[in-house]
Design an enzyme around this catalytic site. Structure first.
Site, PDB file in Angstrom:
ATOM      1  CD  GLU A 131       8.560  -2.658  -4.684  1.00 43.94           C
ATOM      2  OE1 GLU A 131       9.697  -2.692  -5.147  1.00 43.94           O
ATOM      3  OE2 GLU A 131       8.291  -3.048  -3.552  1.00 43.94           O
ATOM      4  CB  CYS A 145       0.862  -9.481  -4.109  1.00 41.49           C
ATOM      5  SG  CYS A 145       0.893  -8.506  -2.625  1.00 41.49           S
ATOM      6  CB  CYS A 152       0.995   2.226   4.749  1.00 38.44           C
ATOM      7  SG  CYS A 152      -0.427   1.520   5.609  1.00 38.44           S
ATOM      8  CB  CYS A 156       2.206  -2.811  10.991  1.00 38.86           C
ATOM      9  SG  CYS A 156       0.433  -2.486  10.753  1.00 38.86           S
ATOM     10  CB  CYS A 159       4.784  -3.661   7.823  1.00 38.60           C
ATOM     11  SG  CYS A 159       4.355  -3.301   6.108  1.00 38.60           S
ATOM     12  CB  CYS A 381       4.240 -10.823   3.173  1.00 41.46           C
ATOM     13  SG  CYS A 381       2.877 -11.656   2.508  1.00 41.46           S
TER      14      CYS A 381
END
Ligand code: SAH
Ligand code: SF4
Length: 405
Positions: A131, A145, A152, A156, A159, A381
């Protein structure tokens, strides 16, 4: 750096062959999948010159000049077809088309938020979906962005991307392709068009950019090249959760602006929120930041701090943050937590965020509260996540990759 050449699939992996009791002599296996041409969009101008010569498309003594010409067509004009390159000789164009590609990736989905934020789900290769999000009125005129990985490796806890296992690093071509898709959509070719709406790039999409430094550094070289998209390195920000050993290399190779996902002022809490902290704790991180090449009052480090209700949002923590950043040219970005399906965290109340910001302001820090953008399309975010899943590497080798470069 990047590997030049073509991707071949043997159809059978070494493991499969062993299982079949075959003798392993991969050099003699005939490729059953056609070679996939390199997408030139992922090559820096220097690498492009080499590739053109290697393919026999241009003579060595003309390589630099021709590479600049072709590079301008791709990144200044936005060409998607060699036939558009009218000032390149016909036979050279034919040779280019024989060896290379300029194709854009497939756009699986395009969404536009009520606030003008645009999000694209882009398929760069079978099973590889990322994305990218364009946010108007951020930076000089608007920021894109971009993602650096699919998924990942870090987890975290607040997230959304962290819930998606790493599939793989994106190539430079796949990172640049996100910028190209955005520019296509905004109709921003040629790149020096007046009133450009895309002025800034932030590596704040999916993934940890410092675990893909080669791809990210090449992409930044391409995006910032004055013969092409020409977005200045000062307008390119790389955000990291704190991969301390790569910080100096990032600064030296990219001269990009640095953003640090801090989110907590003590190790006990940061160990939970940003688990890489167990490896590189706050003291080590601060030490690494102080030596980041080129930081100054004109080139401040951005500290990102996500506001989590009842977790990290007290006035005492704001004061601790001020103390921690002492001596570092810094600005602080307070990010209201963006919720996603399945999370237990909540965003701090607006009054709490304002009180937190006021303490930072009184201490002399610019600390804008980042207005949540594109929440209605899960584009804010930490909300990014694609459905790409890790497939066994053997299965992927059986599939011809379209990954550019
Ligand atoms: N992996 C890199 C860059 C991508 S995340 C990093 O961690 O820095 C970009 C920013 O969004 C980071 O500061 C990250 O901590 C923040 N973020 C992640 N999830 C979020 C959420 N749900 N709400 C608000 N910010 C979030
Ligand atoms: Fe990865 Fe960054 Fe999300 Fe952490 S915040 S899981 S490092 S993308």
């Amino acid at each position: 750096m990047r590997s030049a050449g073509f991707c071949y699939g043997t159809g059978l992996t070494a493991l499969d062959q062993t299982a079949l009791g075959a003798t392993l002599d991969l050099a003699r296996v005939t490729p059953v999948v056609a070679a996939v041409p390199i997408n030139l969009s992922g090559l820096t101008r220097e690498a492009l010159a080499h590739a053109l010569v290697e393919a026999g498309a241009v003579p060595a003594d003309k390589a630099k000049m021709r590479a600049t010409q072709v590079f301008r067509w791709i990144h200044h004009r936005g060409a998607v077809d060699f036939a558009q390159m009218t000032d390149v000789a016909k036979d050279t164009r034919a040779a280019l088309a024989d060896h290379f590609s300029l194709s854009r990736p497939e756009i699986v989905e395009r969404q536009v938020s009520r606030d003008g934020t645009r999000k694209w789900l882009i398929r760069t290769a079978p099973g590889i979906e990322v994305e990218a999000v364009y946010i108007p009125d951020v930076g000089r005129s608007g920021a894109l962005c971009v993602s650096s990985q699919v998924g990942c490796t870090l987890n975290c806890t607040f997230c959304h991307t962290g819930t998606q296992a790493l599939v793989r690093n994106l190539t430079a071509a796949e990172i640049v392709a996100q910028v190209q898709v955005c520019k296509d959509d905004l109709e921003e070719w040629p790149s020096d068009k007046e009133d450009r709406r895309l002025s800034n790039i932030v590596f704040m999409g999916m993934g940890e950019p410092l675990y893909n430094l080669d791809g990210v550094a090449d992409a930044i070289d391409i995006i910032s090249d004055n013969e092409g998209i020409a977005i200045s390195r000062r307008r390119i920000t790389v955000s990291t959760s704190g991969v301390v050993p790569e910080l100096i290399a990032l600064g030296e190779r990219t001269q990009a602006m640095l953003a640090i996902s801090l989110h907590a002022t003590n190790d006990e809490l940061r160990d939970v929120l940003v688990p890489i902290n167990k490896k590189y704790d706050i003291a080590a991180l601060m030490e690494g930041i102080r030596t980041y090449p080129g930081i100054s009052n004109a080139r401040r480090v951005t500290f990102e701090y996500v506001m989590l209700k009842g977790v990290n949002d007290t006035p005492a923590e704001a004061l601790a943050l001020v103390k921690l950043l002492k001596g570092i040219p810094a600005k602080i970005n307070l990010i209201p937590f963006n919720p996603w399906p399945g999370t237990d965290y909540e965003c701090s109340d607006w009054g709490t965020i304002e009180a937190f910001a006021a303490i930072l302001n009184r201490a002399g820090y610019s600390s804008p509260i980042r207005t949540p953008r594109g929440r209605d399309i899960l584009a804010a975010c930490g909300q990014l996540k694609s459905d790409s899943e890790k497939v066994r590497a053997s299965a992927r080798r059986r599939t011809p990759t379209l990954a550019p470069g």
